[in-house]
Design a protein around this motif. Structure first.
Motif, mmCIF file in Angstrom:
data_model
loop_
_atom_site.group_PDB
_atom_site.id
_atom_site.type_symbol
_atom_site.label_atom_id
_atom_site.label_comp_id
_atom_site.label_asym_id
_atom_site.label_seq_id
_atom_site.Cartn_x
_atom_site.Cartn_y
_atom_site.Cartn_z
ATOM 1 N N ILE A 76 0.854 -1.208 0.000
ATOM 2 C CA ILE A 76 0.000 0.000 0.000
ATOM 3 C C ILE A 76 0.885 1.252 0.000
ATOM 4 C CG2 ILE A 76 -1.612 1.339 1.436
ATOM 5 C CD1 ILE A 76 -2.739 -1.513 2.304
ATOM 6 N N ALA A 77 1.908 1.248 0.884
ATOM 7 C CA ALA A 77 2.828 2.409 0.927
ATOM 8 C C ALA A 77 3.505 2.580 -0.440
ATOM 9 C CB ALA A 77 3.856 2.212 2.035
ATOM 10 N N ALA A 78 3.889 1.463 -1.067
ATOM 11 C CA ALA A 78 4.555 1.527 -2.385
ATOM 12 C C ALA A 78 3.582 2.039 -3.444
ATOM 13 C CB ALA A 78 5.080 0.141 -2.769
ATOM 14 N N LYS A 79 2.331 1.612 -3.356
ATOM 15 C CA LYS A 79 1.298 2.095 -4.306
ATOM 16 C C LYS A 79 1.121 3.614 -4.186
ATOM 17 C CE LYS A 79 -3.230 3.404 -4.733
ATOM 18 N NZ LYS A 79 -3.037 4.573 -5.510
ATOM 19 N N PHE A 80 1.049 4.099 -2.956
ATOM 20 C CA PHE A 80 0.862 5.546 -2.769
ATOM 21 C C PHE A 80 2.057 6.324 -3.331
ATOM 22 C CE2 PHE A 80 -2.354 4.644 0.725
ATOM 23 C CZ PHE A 80 -3.425 5.150 0.004
ATOM 24 N N LYS A 81 3.258 5.747 -3.171
ATOM 25 C CA LYS A 81 4.439 6.434 -3.711
ATOM 26 C C LYS A 81 4.405 6.392 -5.250
ATOM 27 C CE LYS A 81 8.178 8.620 -3.680
ATOM 28 N NZ LYS A 81 8.023 10.054 -3.413
#
Ligand SMILES: Cc1ncc(COP(=O)(O)O)c(C=O)c1O
Length: 400
Positions: free
Chosen positions: A77-82
């Motif tokens: 999820i954190a990678a998707k937001f980035k």
């Protein structure tokens, strides 16, 4: 002493569920009904996602997970937001819940006190005001208009904010109107919020991946980084990956808020389904061609429906930027007489006469806080959409 909680008296049942129910009833009586009420993609979940779930079962990933979700999903999820939104969130600033619905509910539960106001642009998704009310807050509708493409203006936002405002709920692309905000439009709203430092923003970006033509999606914390510290950016796999039944939604925001939501979830459902979480890891980290393919299909359906509705007498249908809904106006038909002999006085009368006369089930706009309009979900085949629009054309032509 009343047995049921007072909170229930503040809540209305979902109009969208009621329409689907009525359509099912008529079908079971043998009527030929086309249901355009449901808010879910008609595609199957992609095979790579299903396979990841089966592999998770075979590996024995079938136990309780941490309340906020398994670390691989929170990292995805954190990678998707980035990757997609240029937003920097540590995985500990993310939370996974049982559907986007639970994220929204728990954010309200974690923050609202009696009398706190939540500004909700109308037309709105039916659950926002009800969730706010259940949690003891006061929903404040900020009206948009068809002329502004159903988008909240800076002036309307400024007018809706009071010293009691705790949140603004943004939803772009929108359910029910399909309206999506450009970076400039978001910046104008962000400028208003910068002058009101106590107001937080909950942005429901569920339909992010469903925008059409050359429209480019943006989210508010990306457009105005000064709002990062008071924004909860919410999203999910339900609509983008045709995973409505898997029940995985997620959000990222300030750690203090995420911890409060974790505490509520820990006393409620705990972690979301372990298998669905592993499936969501694959949805976010795996190949994304499914998303692009479906986007093209939805765009074709949108264009078909908008064009056919605008050929129906008395219907005005703007072209929405995203989601899988259109929100035409039936204002010109109010006051006309239906084939049943009844007069159409409201959009609710319009949809009920349409269902009666032609067997097309749509949802009245007043359920979403702005009418006289109606919502069509075009998450169904072009053949059915064409037939439904033909029937709508016939119905509006028959009104006297
Ligand atoms: C705007 C919006 N937000 C959230 C949701 C809920 O998503 P989920 O099915 O993941 O709970 C929906 C579903 O209809 C929606 O339309």
């Amino acid at each position: 002493m009343a047995f049921l909680a007072d909170a229930l008296s503040r809540v209305k049942p979902s109009a969208t569920i009621a329409v689907s129910q009525k359509a099912r009833e008529l079908k079971s009586q043998g009527r030929d009904v086309i249901g355009l009420g449901a808010g879910e993609p008609d595609f199957d979940t992609p095979d790579n996602v299903k396979k990841a779930a089966i592999e998770a079962i075979n590996r024995g990933e079938t136990k309780y997970t941490p309340v906020s979700g398994i670390q691989p999903l929170r990292e995805a999820i954190a990678a998707k937001f980035k990757r997609e939104n240029n937003l920097d969130y540590d995985w500990k600033q993310t939370i996974v819940a049982t559907g986007g619905k639970q994220v929204l509910f728990n954010a309200m539960m974690a923050t609202l006190n009696a009398g706190d106001e939540v500004v909700i642009p109308s037309p709105y998704w039916v659950s926002y005001p009800e969730m706010v009310s259940i949690c003891g807050g006061t929903p404040v509708a900020a009206e948009t208009s068809i002329e502004n493409g159903f988008k909240l203006t800076a002036e309307a936002l400024e007018k809706a904010i009071t010293p009691k405002t705790k949140w603004l709920i943004m939803n772009s692309p929108s359910n029910p109107s399909g309206a999506a905000y450009t970076a400039e439009e978001l910046k104008a709203l962000a400028d208003v919020l910068l002058a009101h430092p106590n107001v937080w923003v909950l942005t429901d970006d569920m339909y992010e991946h469903l925008t059409y033509g050359d429209f480019r999606f943006h989210t508010i914390a990306e457009v105005e980084p000064k709002l990062y510290e008071r924004t909860l950016t919410m999203n999910g796999v339900s609509k983008a990956y045709a995973m409505t039944g898997w029940r995985i939604g997620y959000a990222a925001g300030p750690l203090e808020l995420i911890k409060a939501m974790d505490m509520i979830q820990g006393q409620q459902t705990s972690g979301a389904c372990s298998i669905a979480q592993w499936a969501a890891v694959e949805a976010l980290n795996g190949p994304q061609d499914f998303v692009a393919r479906n986007k093209a299909i939805f765009q074709g359906r949108r264009d078909l429906v908008v064009s056919m509705l605008n050929q129906a007498r008395g219907i005005k249908c703007p072209v929405p930027e995203g989601a899988f809904y259109v929100y035409p106006s039936c204002a010109e038909l109010i006051g006309k007489s239906a084939p049943s002999g009844r007069t159409i006085e409201t959009d609710e009368d319009f949809v009920s006469e349409l269902l009666e006369a032609e067997g097309v089930a749509v949802v009245h706009g007043s359920a979403f806080g702005l009418g006289p309009n109606f919502r069509i979900s075009y998450a169904t085949s072009e053949a059915l959409l064409e037939e439904a629009c033909n029937r709508i054309q016939r119905f509006t032509a028959s009104l006297k």
